[in-house]
Scaffold this active site. Structure first.
Site, short mmCIF file in Angstrom:
data_model
loop_
_atom_site.label_atom_id
_atom_site.label_comp_id
_atom_site.label_asym_id
_atom_site.label_seq_id
_atom_site.Cartn_x
_atom_site.Cartn_y
_atom_site.Cartn_z
N GLY A 46 -18.27 7.73 5.87
CA GLY A 46 -16.85 7.75 6.25
C GLY A 46 -16.51 8.32 7.61
CD GLU A 100 -16.72 14.26 4.14
OE1 GLU A 100 -16.46 13.16 4.67
OE2 GLU A 100 -17.16 14.37 3.00
CE LYS A 132 -6.34 11.09 -0.57
NZ LYS A 132 -6.97 10.26 -1.62
NE ARG A 166 -17.93 2.51 4.54
CZ ARG A 166 -17.81 3.62 3.83
NH1 ARG A 166 -17.02 4.59 4.25
NH2 ARG A 166 -18.46 3.78 2.69
P1 IMP Z 1 -13.94 15.02 -2.66
O1 IMP Z 1 -15.31 15.50 -3.04
O2 IMP Z 1 -13.09 14.75 -3.88
O3 IMP Z 1 -13.24 15.90 -1.68
O4 IMP Z 1 -14.12 13.57 -2.07
C1 IMP Z 1 -14.55 13.35 -0.85
C2 IMP Z 1 -14.99 11.92 -0.68
O5 IMP Z 1 -14.27 11.00 -1.53
C3 IMP Z 1 -14.67 11.50 0.72
O6 IMP Z 1 -15.72 11.80 1.58
C4 IMP Z 1 -14.43 10.01 0.56
O7 IMP Z 1 -15.66 9.34 0.67
C5 IMP Z 1 -13.89 9.85 -0.83
N1 IMP Z 1 -12.41 9.71 -0.83
C6 IMP Z 1 -11.50 10.62 -1.26
N2 IMP Z 1 -10.25 10.17 -1.12
C7 IMP Z 1 -10.35 8.94 -0.56
C8 IMP Z 1 -9.37 7.95 -0.15
O8 IMP Z 1 -8.14 8.10 -0.27
N3 IMP Z 1 -9.88 6.80 0.38
C9 IMP Z 1 -11.21 6.58 0.52
N4 IMP Z 1 -12.15 7.47 0.17
C10 IMP Z 1 -11.72 8.65 -0.39
MG MG Z 2 -17.02 10.68 2.70
#
Ligand code: IMP
Ligand code: MG
Length: 176
Positions: A46, A100, A132, A166
């Protein structure tokens, strides 16, 4: 409107707005790391587009590398483990900036942070393009945040939906 697979997305953060903010983030790094040579560690996939643009505005001596985080794996002891793949660099005594695309629940970043911190870097900071706050589930100090956004699903500028989207040069949000 943009169609990615079976879903429709609408414009959310324009390309010019992203680029403007990225220049400011780069200036902050230039200021905060003057006289140092940090190692920026981008989390694939990402972060690739964000970090590519950011890196062009970095003026201090700075290195860059990328890691990938494997998906959750079952282990007998803990149940869940995320493994960091691809880090060849020695990070002991280095100034590390993890980069990130988005921090959602924060679980991924917490895991990465823990694993990198155990290798005793001189300092470790986190930069994320999107955050978020409402979705955050673990305590996490984010040092550089591009944009705080609502708890909605976004794609584009490196972020994917099911592997696609992407390539979009701006951020789009799922149409309600
Ligand atoms: P976390 O571990 O829940 O913080 O998730 C992080 C990962 O989830 C990010 O690096 C993204 O790859 C994916 N992710 C979280 N929210 C989104 C979104 O709204 N769109 C696309 N990918 C997301
Ligand atoms: Mg990611």
């Amino acid at each position: 409107m943009k169609q990615v697979r079976d879903k429709s997305f609408v414009p959310f953060i324009a390309s010019a707005t992203l680029q403007e903010r990225i220049k400011i983030l780069a200036q902050e790094i230039n200021k905060d790391y003057g006289g140092k040579n940090p190692l920026m560690i981008g989390v694939l996939n990402g972060s690739f587009m964000f970090l590519a643009d950011l890196f062009k505005s970095i003026e201090i001596e700075c290195e860059i590398t990328f890691i990938r985080v494997s998906s959750y794996q079952n282990t007998e002891s803990t149940g869940k483990v995320k493994q960091i793949l691809g880090l060849k660099e020695e990070i002991q005594n280095r100034d590390i900036i993890i980069v990130e695309d988005i921090v959602d629940t924060g679980m991924t970043m917490q895991e990465i942070l823990g694993q990198l911190a155990s290798q005793k870097p001189a300092s470790i900071k986190i930069m994320t393009m999107l955050f978020k706050p409402e979705a955050l589930k673990v305590p996490l100090k984010l040092d550089y945040v591009g944009f705080e956004i609502e708890n909605k699903f976004v794609v584009g500028y490196g972020l994917d939906y099911d592997g696609f989207g992407r390539n979009l040069d701006a951020i789009y949000v799922l149409k309600e």
